[in-house]
Motif scaffolding. Structure first.
Motif, PDB file in Angstrom:
ATOM      1  N   UNK A 176      94.339  73.975  69.461  1.00 25.09           N
ATOM      2  CA  UNK A 176      93.104  73.044  69.375  1.00 25.09           C
ATOM      3  C   UNK A 176      92.566  73.167  67.720  1.00 25.09           C
ATOM      4  N   UNK A 177      93.039  74.333  67.211  1.00 27.16           N
ATOM      5  CA  UNK A 177      92.446  74.424  65.748  1.00 27.16           C
ATOM      6  C   UNK A 177      93.665  73.882  64.727  1.00 27.16           C
ATOM      7  N   UNK A 178      94.800  73.662  65.352  1.00 23.63           N
ATOM      8  CA  UNK A 178      95.702  72.901  64.499  1.00 23.63           C
ATOM      9  C   UNK A 178      95.576  71.428  64.359  1.00 23.63           C
ATOM     10  N   UNK A 179      96.166  70.805  63.187  1.00 24.10           N
ATOM     11  CA  UNK A 179      96.455  69.392  63.117  1.00 24.10           C
ATOM     12  C   UNK A 179      97.246  68.512  64.488  1.00 24.10           C
ATOM     13  N   UNK A 180      96.813  67.513  64.867  1.00 24.74           N
ATOM     14  CA  UNK A 180      97.381  66.996  66.149  1.00 24.74           C
ATOM     15  C   UNK A 180      99.053  67.054  65.769  1.00 24.74           C
ATOM     16  N   UNK A 181      99.520  66.824  64.488  1.00 22.03           N
ATOM     17  CA  UNK A 181     100.997  66.709  64.410  1.00 22.03           C
ATOM     18  C   UNK A 181     101.630  68.133  63.962  1.00 22.03           C
ATOM     19  N   UNK A 182     100.989  69.098  64.299  1.00 21.92           N
ATOM     20  CA  UNK A 182     101.509  70.513  63.946  1.00 21.92           C
ATOM     21  C   UNK A 182     102.422  70.947  64.824  1.00 21.92           C
ATOM     22  N   UNK A 183     103.537  71.723  64.437  1.00 27.14           N
ATOM     23  CA  UNK A 183     104.580  72.120  65.654  1.00 27.14           C
ATOM     24  C   UNK A 183     104.339  73.283  66.381  1.00 27.14           C
ATOM     25  N   UNK A 184     103.284  73.174  67.276  1.00 23.47           N
ATOM     26  CA  UNK A 184     102.505  74.041  67.774  1.00 23.47           C
ATOM     27  C   UNK A 184     102.411  73.935  69.302  1.00 23.47           C
ATOM     28  N   UNK A 185     102.577  74.799  70.323  1.00 23.57           N
ATOM     29  CA  UNK A 185     102.569  74.384  71.818  1.00 23.57           C
ATOM     30  C   UNK A 185     101.941  75.755  72.293  1.00 23.57           C
ATOM     31  N   UNK A 186     101.254  76.001  73.165  1.00 23.55           N
ATOM     32  CA  UNK A 186     100.860  77.122  74.221  1.00 23.55           C
ATOM     33  C   UNK A 186     102.079  77.273  74.975  1.00 23.55           C
ATOM     34  N   UNK A 187     102.746  78.357  74.956  1.00 22.82           N
ATOM     35  CA  UNK A 187     103.911  78.706  75.653  1.00 22.82           C
ATOM     36  C   UNK A 187     103.586  79.503  76.820  1.00 22.82           C
ATOM     37  N   UNK A 188     102.173  80.063  77.176  1.00 24.72           N
ATOM     38  CA  UNK A 188     101.934  80.851  78.419  1.00 24.72           C
ATOM     39  C   UNK A 188     101.758  82.175  77.703  1.00 24.72           C
ATOM     40  N   UNK A 189     101.301  83.268  78.393  1.00 23.59           N
ATOM     41  CA  UNK A 189     101.043  84.581  77.829  1.00 23.59           C
ATOM     42  C   UNK A 189     102.234  85.679  78.275  1.00 23.59           C
ATOM     43  N   UNK A 190     102.757  86.294  77.311  1.00 21.23           N
ATOM     44  CA  UNK A 190     103.914  87.352  77.715  1.00 21.23           C
ATOM     45  C   UNK A 190     103.418  88.161  78.658  1.00 21.23           C
ATOM     46  N   UNK A 191     102.332  88.749  78.722  1.00 20.73           N
ATOM     47  CA  UNK A 191     101.944  89.817  79.662  1.00 20.73           C
ATOM     48  C   UNK A 191     101.975  89.391  80.975  1.00 20.73           C
ATOM     49  N   UNK A 192     101.905  87.832  81.372  1.00 22.01           N
ATOM     50  CA  UNK A 192     102.382  87.536  82.783  1.00 22.01           C
ATOM     51  C   UNK A 192     103.969  87.604  83.181  1.00 22.01           C
ATOM     52  N   UNK A 193     104.579  87.749  81.998  1.00 19.96           N
ATOM     53  CA  UNK A 193     106.161  88.211  82.328  1.00 19.96           C
ATOM     54  C   UNK A 193     105.953  89.694  82.724  1.00 19.96           C
ATOM     55  N   UNK A 194     105.248  90.637  82.359  1.00 14.65           N
ATOM     56  CA  UNK A 194     105.476  92.079  82.583  1.00 14.65           C
ATOM     57  C   UNK A 194     104.785  92.365  83.692  1.00 14.65           C
ATOM     58  N   UNK A 195     103.478  91.858  83.970  1.00 22.38           N
ATOM     59  CA  UNK A 195     102.530  92.054  84.814  1.00 22.38           C
ATOM     60  C   UNK A 195     102.776  91.239  86.095  1.00 22.38           C
ATOM     61  N   UNK A 196     103.349  91.731  87.067  1.00 13.73           N
ATOM     62  CA  UNK A 196     103.509  90.915  88.476  1.00 13.73           C
ATOM     63  C   UNK A 196     102.674  91.339  89.475  1.00 13.73           C
TER      64      UNK A 196
END
Length: 347
Positions: free
Chosen positions: A139-159
């Motif tokens: 939300x801090x970046x311009x609408x056309x910026x090449x950014x996306x929320x991909x999730x958080x890596x800790x949820x890959x390691x902490x089950x």
């Protein structure tokens, strides 16, 4: 595919390890990363720094290392930068200037939203794919910026997460950090604190420390349990005292109530607190305030880190409230990030 990787921190390499398991194509890593993942050009232990003062002392070495990475980029199909913006953002500029068509992916972005918003245009111009691990960050970046929320890596390691809290605090975990300077500052206070608490204590120690280093850094650990498994120990603990860093978010996700303690070098603290107006140190506090507008755990910094203050905070702690917030934080983060980032790289 040859992937030039710049992963300087231990935490970055934990996430990189999870990421490599998601590749569906043959991907060869070159550059800076943990030796367990291939043949890096440098030993990660030589890169360890604590704060701005330490970084300035090693400045010439890092300039030389960046030049080596730019040369190595000629052999790479793509570039992956993970965290460590002080090194990786200037590196990205150099690579993009020399190889304008070389695709650069940045995973775990510089916190430009927090204290250097002028970096955002530089990031959008220099980086081809911005993989954010903070739900609010795009939300801090311009609408056309090449950014996306991909999730958080800790949820890959902490089950595994706590499903309930014990009525009484009988086991307490202590994480005095992973850098030697952090450990030396906090351990004398932690040892006194352990004597005051009527609970079984466990010190969580990084796996790479030798027996001699443990003796020198941690002091007399007689009668105190030692663990090298952070997630398992936090899951089994009723409470924790944790140095600033990724560990604070790990504890919040797992659901163990904790207090953050951090003692930085005076100049580093002055620069962070006064010049950049950094108010929260813990990742979980930063994230939860963006989400809910309040802190999820107490923070004690610099001279505030005393046995008296920590005991008082411990006795007044609302563990049930923290536990509820912990569950809300996991829902906010949604899912892990490794599979999505692997696809970004391979596409």
């Amino acid at each position: 595919m040859k992937l030039l990787v710049s992963a300087l921190e231990h935490s970055a390499n934990v996430h990189l390890t999870s990421l490599t398991k998601e590749f569906t194509k043959d991907v060869q890593l070159i550059g800076i990363f943990d030796k367990n993942l291939g043949n890096p050009i440098v030993d990660l232990q030589s890169l360890a720094i604590m704060g701005i003062v330490d970084a300035l002392k090693k400045l010439r070495y890092f300039f030389k290392l960046a030049d080596e990475m730019v040369d190595l980029a000629a052999k790479a199909d793509k570039v992956l930068l993970i965290d460590s913006s002080g090194f990786n953002l200037p590196l990205a500029k150099k690579i993009k200037k020399k190889y304008p068509n070389k695709e650069i992916i940045y995973y775990i972005l510089p916190q430009a939203w927090a204290w250097k918003k002028k970096r955002i245009p530089i990031l959008t111009k220099t980086i081809d794919k911005l993989a954010s691990i903070l739900p609010f960050e795009p939300s801090y970046y311009p609408s056309d910026a090449p950014i996306e929320y991909v999730g958080h890596p800790l949820l890959d390691q902490i089950k595994e997460f706590k499903t309930s809290l014990n009525a009484e605090v009988k086991t307490v975990a202590f994480m005095p950090g992973s850098r030697k300077g952090e450990i030396k500052k906090l351990m004398p206070i932690y040892l006194k604190l352990i004597q005051e608490l009527n609970a079984e204590a466990t010190i969580i120690i990084p796996k790479h420390f030798s027996t001699q280093e443990i003796e020198e850094l941690y002091g007399d650990l007689s009668g105190i349990n030692i663990s090298y498994e952070a997630h398992k120990t936090l899951l089994n603990a009723d409470f924790a005292f944790i140095c600033s860093g990724t560990a604070t978010l790990e504890a919040a996700i797992i659901g163990v109530p904790f207090i953050l303690t951090y003692i930085a070098k005076p100049l580093d603290f002055f620069i962070g607190a006064k010049l950049f107006n950094i108010k929260d140190v813990g990742l979980s506090n930063i994230m939860f305030k963006k989400f809910k507008g309040e802190s999820i755990h107490p923070e004690f910094l610099q001279e505030e880190v005393s046995v008296k203050n920590l005991i008082k905070s411990f006795k007044e702690y609302d563990r049930e409230k923290f536990f509820k917030h912990s569950d809300e934080l996991r829902e906010y983060l949604k899912h892990g990030s490794s599979a999505i980032v692997a696809k970004l790289i391979e596409d």
